[in-house]
Design a protein around this motif. Structure first.
Motif, short mmCIF file in Angstrom:
data_model
loop_
_atom_site.label_atom_id
_atom_site.label_comp_id
_atom_site.label_asym_id
_atom_site.label_seq_id
_atom_site.Cartn_x
_atom_site.Cartn_y
_atom_site.Cartn_z
N LYS A 104 19.73 14.62 0.32
CA LYS A 104 18.55 13.78 0.44
C LYS A 104 18.80 12.25 0.14
O LYS A 104 19.85 11.86 -0.57
N HIS A 105 17.99 11.46 0.67
CA HIS A 105 18.06 10.00 0.31
C HIS A 105 16.66 9.59 0.03
O HIS A 105 15.51 9.75 0.79
N ARG A 106 16.56 8.60 -1.01
CA ARG A 106 15.19 8.23 -1.45
C ARG A 106 14.99 6.76 -0.78
O ARG A 106 15.75 5.76 -1.09
N CYS A 107 13.61 6.58 -0.26
CA CYS A 107 13.36 5.48 0.26
C CYS A 107 13.11 4.80 -1.11
O CYS A 107 11.98 4.92 -1.97
N PRO B 183 21.07 -5.03 0.87
CA PRO B 183 20.36 -4.55 1.81
C PRO B 183 19.89 -3.13 1.09
O PRO B 183 20.51 -2.38 0.29
N LEU B 184 18.76 -2.65 1.26
CA LEU B 184 18.07 -1.39 0.67
C LEU B 184 17.58 -0.71 1.95
O LEU B 184 16.91 -1.04 2.65
N ARG B 185 17.92 0.72 1.77
CA ARG B 185 17.30 1.59 2.88
C ARG B 185 15.88 2.05 2.52
O ARG B 185 15.52 2.50 1.45
N VAL B 186 15.27 1.86 3.61
CA VAL B 186 13.86 2.38 3.64
C VAL B 186 13.26 3.24 4.71
O VAL B 186 14.16 3.52 5.85
N CYS B 187 12.35 3.74 4.73
CA CYS B 187 11.79 4.47 5.85
C CYS B 187 11.04 3.62 6.70
O CYS B 187 10.90 2.51 6.46
N GLU B 188 10.85 4.10 7.91
CA GLU B 188 10.25 3.30 9.10
C GLU B 188 8.91 2.50 8.63
O GLU B 188 8.50 1.52 8.85
N SER B 189 8.16 3.54 7.86
CA SER B 189 6.81 2.85 7.49
C SER B 189 6.92 1.67 6.42
O SER B 189 6.34 0.67 6.62
N CYS B 190 8.01 1.86 5.48
CA CYS B 190 8.02 0.77 4.60
C CYS B 190 8.85 -0.53 5.23
O CYS B 190 8.10 -1.52 4.91
N TRP B 191 9.49 -0.21 6.03
CA TRP B 191 10.12 -1.25 7.12
C TRP B 191 9.02 -1.92 7.77
O TRP B 191 9.21 -3.21 7.78
N GLU C 195 0.77 -1.38 -0.12
CA GLU C 195 -0.06 0.24 -0.05
C GLU C 195 0.85 1.34 -0.01
O GLU C 195 0.36 2.26 -0.57
N ASN C 196 2.04 1.20 0.66
CA ASN C 196 3.14 2.50 0.50
C ASN C 196 3.80 2.43 -0.54
O ASN C 196 4.21 3.56 -0.71
N GLU C 197 3.89 1.52 -1.39
CA GLU C 197 4.88 1.35 -2.56
C GLU C 197 4.23 2.21 -3.84
O GLU C 197 3.13 1.94 -4.14
N ARG C 198 5.15 2.84 -4.49
CA ARG C 198 4.65 3.61 -5.73
C ARG C 198 5.82 3.31 -6.71
O ARG C 198 6.96 2.81 -6.59
N SER C 199 5.33 3.34 -8.04
CA SER C 199 6.24 2.99 -9.11
C SER C 199 7.21 4.29 -9.15
O SER C 199 6.90 5.46 -8.93
N GLY D 75 11.15 1.83 -1.15
CA GLY D 75 9.77 1.30 -1.03
C GLY D 75 8.76 2.29 -1.65
O GLY D 75 7.98 1.81 -2.38
N CYS D 76 8.84 3.58 -0.92
CA CYS D 76 7.63 4.40 -1.34
C CYS D 76 8.09 5.53 -2.24
O CYS D 76 7.21 6.17 -2.77
N GLY D 77 9.41 5.67 -2.25
CA GLY D 77 10.04 6.97 -3.14
C GLY D 77 10.07 8.43 -2.51
O GLY D 77 10.62 9.23 -3.35
N SER D 78 9.69 8.20 -1.43
CA SER D 78 9.88 9.60 -0.66
C SER D 78 11.13 10.01 -0.36
O SER D 78 12.12 9.07 -0.05
N ILE D 79 11.41 11.16 -0.05
CA ILE D 79 12.75 11.83 0.24
C ILE D 79 12.94 12.04 1.70
O ILE D 79 12.09 12.76 2.43
N TYR D 80 14.05 11.52 2.06
CA TYR D 80 14.27 11.60 3.49
C TYR D 80 15.84 11.83 3.92
O TYR D 80 16.74 11.69 3.17
N CYS D 81 16.06 12.57 4.99
CA CYS D 81 17.44 12.76 5.47
C CYS D 81 17.91 11.24 5.76
O CYS D 81 17.42 10.42 6.05
N LYS D 82 19.45 11.10 6.16
CA LYS D 82 19.98 10.07 6.48
C LYS D 82 19.60 9.40 7.60
O LYS D 82 19.33 8.21 7.96
N GLU D 83 19.32 10.26 8.58
CA GLU D 83 19.03 9.83 9.96
C GLU D 83 17.52 9.15 10.04
O GLU D 83 17.19 8.40 10.82
#
Length: 94
Positions: A42-45, A67-75, A12-16, A47-55
């Motif tokens: 800027k770092h891209r998740c 290993p792929l970096r994702v936001c907490e929601s996608c994780w 539900e969170n993932e976008r193309s 999973g959802c393609g949103s932009i976040y900081c490294k933290e």
């Protein structure tokens, strides 16, 4: 003969990638709202393609042994799926 379209498999969170946020349009982290600078990148998740900081993009999921970096929601979504797909149980001692 015709061809059918491919199926989903996206959560539900993932976008193309075509639906992902544009790097240029984002000036602050989606989660903590801190402004991006030369020192806060800027770092891209993935999973959802949103932009976040490294933290805020400190969560990791392993896909195809990478290993792929994702936001907490996608994780959380990936973790919930993994738990529901595994039939685990704690072993006992004696």
């Amino acid at each position: 003969g015709g061809g059918g379209g491919g199926g989903g498999g996206r959560g539900e969170n993932e976008r193309s990638p075509s639906e992902w946020q544009s790097y240029d349009s984002v000036t602050s982290c989606t989660s903590c709202t801190r402004t991006f600078t030369a020192f806060r990148w800027k770092h891209r998740c993935v999973g959802c393609g949103s932009i976040y900081c490294k933290e805020c993009l400190a969560w990791v999921v392993v896909v195809a042994s990478k290993p792929l970096r994702v936001c907490e929601s996608c994780w959380r979504i990936k973790n919930t799926r993994n738990k529901s797909n595994s039939s685990g149980g704690s072993g006992g001692g004696g």
